[in-house]
Design an enzyme around this catalytic site. Structure first.
Site, PDB file in Angstrom:
ATOM      1  N   PRO A  10       0.833  -1.071   0.033  1.00  0.00           N
ATOM      2  CG  PRO A  10      -0.238  -1.119   2.187  1.00  0.00           C
ATOM      3  CD  PRO A  10       0.633  -2.047   1.317  1.00  0.00           C
ATOM      4  CG  ASN A  11      -0.333   4.379   1.253  1.00  0.00           C
ATOM      5  OD1 ASN A  11      -1.293   4.954   0.808  1.00  0.00           O
ATOM      6  ND2 ASN A  11      -0.258   3.740   2.327  1.00  0.00           N
ATOM      7  NE  ARG A  18       0.910  14.380  -2.134  1.00  0.00           N
ATOM      8  CZ  ARG A  18       0.756  14.882  -3.117  1.00  0.00           C
ATOM      9  NH1 ARG A  18       1.715  14.865  -4.198  1.00  0.00           N
ATOM     10  NH2 ARG A  18      -0.343  15.334  -3.431  1.00  0.00           N
ATOM     11  CE1 TYR A  23       7.768   7.042   2.573  1.00  0.00           C
ATOM     12  CE2 TYR A  23       9.368   5.005   2.717  1.00  0.00           C
ATOM     13  CZ  TYR A  23       8.193   5.656   3.176  1.00  0.00           C
ATOM     14  OH  TYR A  23       7.732   5.472   4.376  1.00  0.00           O
ATOM     15  CG  ASN A  72       8.624  -2.088   0.286  1.00  0.00           C
ATOM     16  OD1 ASN A  72       7.751  -2.069   1.261  1.00  0.00           O
ATOM     17  ND2 ASN A  72       9.292  -0.957   0.011  1.00  0.00           N
ATOM     18  CB  ALA A  75       1.894   0.263   6.193  1.00  0.00           C
ATOM     19  CG  HIS A  78       5.530  -2.377  10.133  1.00  0.00           C
ATOM     20  ND1 HIS A  78       6.763  -2.826  10.309  1.00  0.00           N
ATOM     21  CD2 HIS A  78       5.559  -1.199   9.476  1.00  0.00           C
ATOM     22  CE1 HIS A  78       7.405  -1.929   9.261  1.00  0.00           C
ATOM     23  NE2 HIS A  78       6.746  -1.302   8.711  1.00  0.00           N
ATOM     24  CG  ASP A  85      -0.127 -17.277   8.076  1.00  0.00           C
ATOM     25  OD1 ASP A  85      -0.977 -17.054   8.650  1.00  0.00           O
ATOM     26  OD2 ASP A  85       1.036 -17.126   8.700  1.00  0.00           O
ATOM     27  CD  GLU A  96      10.436  -7.721   5.609  1.00  0.00           C
ATOM     28  OE1 GLU A  96      11.025  -8.706   6.067  1.00  0.00           O
ATOM     29  OE2 GLU A  96      10.246  -6.839   6.204  1.00  0.00           O
ATOM     30  CG  HIS A  98      11.223  -2.464   4.631  1.00  0.00           C
ATOM     31  ND1 HIS A  98       9.746  -2.543   4.325  1.00  0.00           N
ATOM     32  CD2 HIS A  98      11.277  -3.442   5.218  1.00  0.00           C
ATOM     33  CE1 HIS A  98       9.373  -3.609   4.869  1.00  0.00           C
ATOM     34  NE2 HIS A  98      10.004  -4.402   5.289  1.00  0.00           N
ATOM     35  CB  ILE A  99      12.504   2.458   0.039  1.00  0.00           C
ATOM     36  CG1 ILE A  99      11.715   1.840  -1.161  1.00  0.00           C
ATOM     37  CG2 ILE A  99      13.069   3.919  -0.444  1.00  0.00           C
ATOM     38  CD1 ILE A  99      10.612   2.380  -1.836  1.00  0.00           C
ATOM     39  CB  SER A 100      12.772   4.189   4.954  1.00  0.00           C
ATOM     40  OG  SER A 100      11.911   3.391   5.626  1.00  0.00           O
ATOM     41  NE  ARG A 105      10.544   5.953   8.535  1.00  0.00           N
ATOM     42  CZ  ARG A 105       9.594   5.975   7.433  1.00  0.00           C
ATOM     43  NH1 ARG A 105       9.622   4.960   6.527  1.00  0.00           N
ATOM     44  NH2 ARG A 105       8.454   6.700   7.514  1.00  0.00           N
ATOM     45  NE  ARG A 109       7.532   4.493   9.955  1.00  0.00           N
ATOM     46  CZ  ARG A 109       6.408   4.403   9.128  1.00  0.00           C
ATOM     47  NH1 ARG A 109       6.098   3.381   8.044  1.00  0.00           N
ATOM     48  NH2 ARG A 109       5.689   5.738   9.216  1.00  0.00           N
TER      49      ARG A 109
HETATM   50  O1  LIG Z   1      10.676   1.855   3.672  1.00  0.00           O
HETATM   51  C1  LIG Z   1       9.737   1.239   3.154  1.00  0.00           C
HETATM   52  O2  LIG Z   1       9.836   0.795   1.796  1.00  0.00           O
HETATM   53  C2  LIG Z   1       8.345   0.843   3.765  1.00  0.00           C
HETATM   54  O3  LIG Z   1       8.057  -0.347   3.538  1.00  0.00           O
HETATM   55  C3  LIG Z   1       7.532   2.011   3.073  1.00  0.00           C
HETATM   56  C4  LIG Z   1       6.309   1.891   3.860  1.00  0.00           C
HETATM   57  C5  LIG Z   1       5.352   3.034   3.583  1.00  0.00           C
HETATM   58  C6  LIG Z   1       4.899   3.060   1.917  1.00  0.00           C
HETATM   59  C7  LIG Z   1       4.440   4.375   1.575  1.00  0.00           C
HETATM   60  O4  LIG Z   1       5.204   5.065   0.525  1.00  0.00           O
HETATM   61  C8  LIG Z   1       5.096   6.277   0.294  1.00  0.00           C
HETATM   62  C9  LIG Z   1       5.884   6.601  -0.875  1.00  0.00           C
HETATM   63  C10 LIG Z   1       5.597   7.852  -1.482  1.00  0.00           C
HETATM   64  C11 LIG Z   1       4.795   8.669  -0.620  1.00  0.00           C
HETATM   65  C12 LIG Z   1       3.873   8.005   0.479  1.00  0.00           C
HETATM   66  C13 LIG Z   1       4.154   6.908   0.757  1.00  0.00           C
HETATM   67  C14 LIG Z   1       6.179   2.058   5.541  1.00  0.00           C
HETATM   68  O5  LIG Z   1       5.147   1.924   6.145  1.00  0.00           O
HETATM   69  C15 LIG Z   1       7.131   0.893   5.857  1.00  0.00           C
HETATM   70  O6  LIG Z   1       7.349   1.053   7.384  1.00  0.00           O
HETATM   71  C16 LIG Z   1       8.584   1.230   5.449  1.00  0.00           C
END
Ligand SMILES: O=C(O)[C@]1(O)C[C@H](CCCOc2ccccc2)[C@@H](O)[C@H](O)C1
Length: 140
Positions: A10-11, A18, A23, A72, A75, A78, A85, A96, A98-100, A105, A109
């Site tokens: 998601p997102n 954004r 990211y 990836n 959210a 978590h 599963d 797995e 994660h970009i960040s 954080r 997370r």
């Molecule tokens: O760091 C990552 O890749 C995360 O999976 C990104 C998730 C958030 C994805 C939302 O990505 C966005 C990208 C651009 C603008 C807004 C959200 C966050 O909830 C994880 O804790 C770490």
């Protein structure tokens, strides 16, 4: 030809639009094109959904026929026992990503329901994490 699924939760469709400070400023679609050029001998499939069930269905569909999954889950990482599963249920190995750096954080997370079901976890390397995950899976 090896088949690898790159799956985003998601997102992550908002990448490049954004929160560039966290990211980056590149859309995933643009980055995926560079991934395809980096791995000409690998069949890469990209899937993104904001819906947990759709992610589950894709893992089920691909996980019994593909050679690896780079995930990836956003959210859902978590929160989703179900995604963990699903990764356990299919033979395709998963990495797995994660970009960040989630460990730098918020505390919520720091836990992942997926990590124990994956061959490895790559965090904080930006979009390069996806390339590293693919590189590992094609080496198996
Ligand atoms: O760091 C990552 O890749 C995360 O999976 C990104 C998730 C958030 C994805 C939302 O990505 C966005 C990208 C651009 C603008 C807004 C959200 C966050 O909830 C994880 O804790 C770490």
């Amino acid at each position: 030809m090896k088949q690898i699924l790159v799956i985003n939760g998601p997102n992550l469709n908002l990448l490049g639009k954004r929160e560039p400070g966290i990211y980056g400023s590149q859309s995933f679609e643009a980055y995926f094109e560079t991934l395809q050029a980096t791995f000409p001998d690998v069949h890469l499939t990209y899937f993104q959904s904001n819906h947990e069930g759709a992610l589950l269905d894709k893992i089920h569909e691909f996980g019994f026929v593909g050679d690896g999954i780079v995930i990836n889950a956003g959210a859902y990482t978590h929160t989703s026992v179900a995604l963990g599963d699903a990764l356990s249920a299919v033979p395709a190995p998963a990495v797995e990503v994660h970009i960040s750096n989630v460990h730098a954080r918020e505390a919520f997370r720091h836990h992942s329901y997926l990590s124990a079901k994956c061959k490895g976890v790559i965090v904080g390397m930006g979009l390069m994490g996806y390339e590293l995950g693919i590189r590992y899976l094609v080496s198996l």
